[in-house]
Design an enzyme around this catalytic site. Sequence first.
Site, PDB file in Angstrom:
ATOM      1  N   GLU A   1      48.476  42.859  36.863  1.00 28.08           N
ATOM      2  CA  GLU A   1      48.075  43.176  38.239  1.00 28.08           C
ATOM      3  C   GLU A   1      46.820  44.047  38.278  1.00 28.08           C
ATOM      4  OE1 GLU A   1      49.089  42.465  41.292  1.00 28.08           O
ATOM      5  OE2 GLU A   1      50.796  41.203  40.820  1.00 28.08           O
TER       6      GLU A   1
ATOM      7  N   HIS B   1      43.527  42.625  39.173  1.00 23.23           N
ATOM      8  CA  HIS B   1      43.249  42.092  40.517  1.00 23.23           C
ATOM      9  C   HIS B   1      42.379  43.053  41.332  1.00 23.23           C
ATOM     10  CE1 HIS B   1      47.227  39.584  40.214  1.00 23.23           C
ATOM     11  NE2 HIS B   1      46.354  39.302  39.270  1.00 23.23           N
TER      12      HIS B   1
ATOM     13  N   THR C   1      51.407  37.748  48.564  1.00 19.85           N
ATOM     14  CA  THR C   1      50.052  37.935  48.006  1.00 19.85           C
ATOM     15  C   THR C   1      49.483  36.591  47.531  1.00 19.85           C
ATOM     16  OG1 THR C   1      51.052  38.661  45.932  1.00 19.85           O
ATOM     17  CG2 THR C   1      50.209  40.375  47.370  1.00 19.85           C
TER      18      THR C   1
ATOM     19  N   TRP D   1      42.480  35.897  31.666  1.00 14.72           N
ATOM     20  CA  TRP D   1      41.148  36.139  32.203  1.00 14.72           C
ATOM     21  C   TRP D   1      40.951  37.646  32.372  1.00 14.72           C
ATOM     22  CZ3 TRP D   1      40.873  38.818  36.761  1.00 14.72           C
ATOM     23  CH2 TRP D   1      41.988  38.804  37.597  1.00 14.72           C
TER      24      TRP D   1
ATOM     25  N   HIS E   1      53.947  35.401  38.995  1.00 16.96           N
ATOM     26  CA  HIS E   1      54.823  36.565  39.206  1.00 16.96           C
ATOM     27  C   HIS E   1      55.965  36.218  40.161  1.00 16.96           C
ATOM     28  CE1 HIS E   1      51.116  39.297  38.246  1.00 16.96           C
ATOM     29  NE2 HIS E   1      51.648  38.768  37.165  1.00 16.96           N
TER      30      HIS E   1
ATOM     31  N   GLU F   1      45.829  45.881  46.398  1.00 17.74           N
ATOM     32  CA  GLU F   1      45.932  45.722  44.942  1.00 17.74           C
ATOM     33  C   GLU F   1      45.672  47.049  44.223  1.00 17.74           C
ATOM     34  OE1 GLU F   1      46.875  43.141  43.187  1.00 17.74           O
ATOM     35  OE2 GLU F   1      46.813  41.518  44.641  1.00 17.74           O
TER      36      GLU F   1
ATOM     37  N   ASP G   1      47.887  34.048  39.485  1.00 15.62           N
ATOM     38  CA  ASP G   1      48.715  35.100  38.851  1.00 15.62           C
ATOM     39  C   ASP G   1      49.913  35.445  39.739  1.00 15.62           C
ATOM     40  OD1 ASP G   1      47.133  35.467  36.646  1.00 15.62           O
ATOM     41  OD2 ASP G   1      46.537  37.536  37.124  1.00 15.62           O
ATOM     42  N   GLU G   2      49.630  35.586  41.033  1.00 16.05           N
ATOM     43  CA  GLU G   2      50.711  35.971  41.962  1.00 16.05           C
ATOM     44  C   GLU G   2      51.805  34.905  41.973  1.00 16.05           C
ATOM     45  OE1 GLU G   2      50.118  38.834  42.461  1.00 16.05           O
ATOM     46  OE2 GLU G   2      48.289  39.343  43.532  1.00 16.05           O
TER      47      GLU G   2
ATOM     48  N   GLU H   1      55.327  38.953  46.090  1.00 11.66           N
ATOM     49  CA  GLU H   1      54.464  38.126  45.234  1.00 11.66           C
ATOM     50  C   GLU H   1      54.060  36.859  45.977  1.00 11.66           C
ATOM     51  OE1 GLU H   1      53.019  38.973  42.613  1.00 11.66           O
ATOM     52  OE2 GLU H   1      54.223  40.516  41.655  1.00 11.66           O
TER      53      GLU H   1
HETATM   54 FE   LIG Z   1      51.507  39.850  41.569  1.00 10.39          FE
HETATM   55 FE   LIG Z   2      48.092  41.292  42.658  1.00  6.82          FE
END
Ligand SMILES: [Fe+2]
Ligand SMILES: [Fe+2]
Length: 390
Positions: free
Chosen positions: A170, A173, A226, A89, A259, A132, A255-256, A223
Site C-alpha cells: 500500500e 500507492h 478503493t 512495480w 487485496h 492513501e 493492487d486494490e 479494498e
Molecule cells: Fe489496498
Molecule cells: Fe491503496
Amino acid sequence: MALRVSFVPHRIPAFPASQLRSHRVSMASTLHSPSAEVGNVRKPFSPPREVHVQVTHSMPPEKQEIFNSLHDWAEENILVLLKDVEKCWQPSDFLPNPSSPGFHDQVKELRERSMELPEDYFVVLVGDMITEEALPTYQTMINTLDAVRDETGASLTPWAIWTRAWTAEENRHGDLLNKYLYLSGRVDMKQIEKTIQYLIGSGMDPRTENNPYLGFIYTSFQERATFISHGNTARLAKDHGDYKLAQICGTIAADEKRHETAYTKIVEKLFEIDPDDTVLSLADMMRKKISMPAHLMYDGKDDNLFEHFSAVAQRLGVYTAKDYADILEFLVARWEVEKLTGLSSEGRKAQDYVCGLPPRIRRLEERAQARAKKRSAIPFSWIYGGKIMI
Ligand SMILES: [Fe+2]
Ligand SMILES: [Fe+2]
C-alpha cells in the site's frame, strides 16, 4: 456475541463540531466541548479524540482459537496473494527518471499532459492520494484486532506477515500519487501535506471493536471501494488524454483488487466456520455504516472538507452512493449470504437485513438526491482556493 462496552472519557476535540457532524458515521454520541476554540483561537495542538462511545474487544476470547487454527490455511490461501517484492512495480517505474538526461523533458511532458485535466478531477485525485497517505492509521487499525495483530512488530504469524507486507504494498500507492501530483504543479502541496498531517494525527473511527470479524469485513469493503475509486480516476484520466496517469491509477486499482481478494477470502472462511457470528458481524457493520478511512480529513480551513471532497467524487462518478450499495450487493453475493442455512433466529434476521439492504440504500439515496439542496461552489485549499461545484 458478548459485548463489552467501555466509555471513552471526554477529550478536547481537535476539530469543530460542524466538521464532526458531517461524517457519514452516526454522530449521535458525539461529545463536544467548545473549549478548544476560546475566542476563535485554536490551540497550537489539540489532541484528537474518538467520536463515538466505543465498544472494545467484542469478540469472545475463546474465538481467538479460530484464528490460531487458521495459520496453515492463511499461509496457503492468503500469503500466496502477496507479490514478490522483486516482481512488484515501484513508483519510479511510472515517473520521470531524475538520473536520466531526459529528466527535464519528461517532467515537461508530464506537466503538459496534466494541463488537460480539469480542477475538479485534481480535487478527487488529491483526496484519493491523501486517503492513501494516511496508511500509518490503517496499519494501526489492523493491529488493534484481537487474535491477528502483529504482537511484536516482527511476528511470524501469517496474519502479521500479511499485515506488514500489505502495508508495504500500500505504501507505494500514496508515494506514487504524491510524486505525480508534486511534479504536475497543479496543486498546493503545502496544503495537501498539512491535510495528511492532520489526518494521520486524527486517526479513524471504523468501529471495529478490536474484533477481526468486523475488521476483515471493513477491509473487504474498503479494498473494493478503493479498487472502484482508482479505476474511475484511471478512466477519467484516459478520457482527458493523460494515458500515463490512467496507467498509474489503473495499476494501483489492480493492487486494490488483489487485496480485496485476500480480505474477502478471509471473511468467506469465517462464513464457512462460523456463519452465525459472521452474518451478525456483517449486519452490525452495515447498521453502523462503513465509514470511509479518511473521514476525519481536515486542512486547517474547511470544517466539512471530507463531505465536500466526497461530493465532488460523487459528481464526477469516481465514488458514489450507488457504489456503496453495489459493493454491499457484490459482497453479499460473493459470500453467498442468501444461501446460508442452519442460522439462529438472530442470524436469520441479520441475513434478511443485509440481503434486503442494497435496494433500500439505493431508494434512500434517490430520495436524498431529489431533496438535495441547490448546488454551490466550494473553495478547496488543495487547488489554491479554486472554487469547485458540489
Ligand atoms: Fe489496498
Ligand atoms: Fe491503496
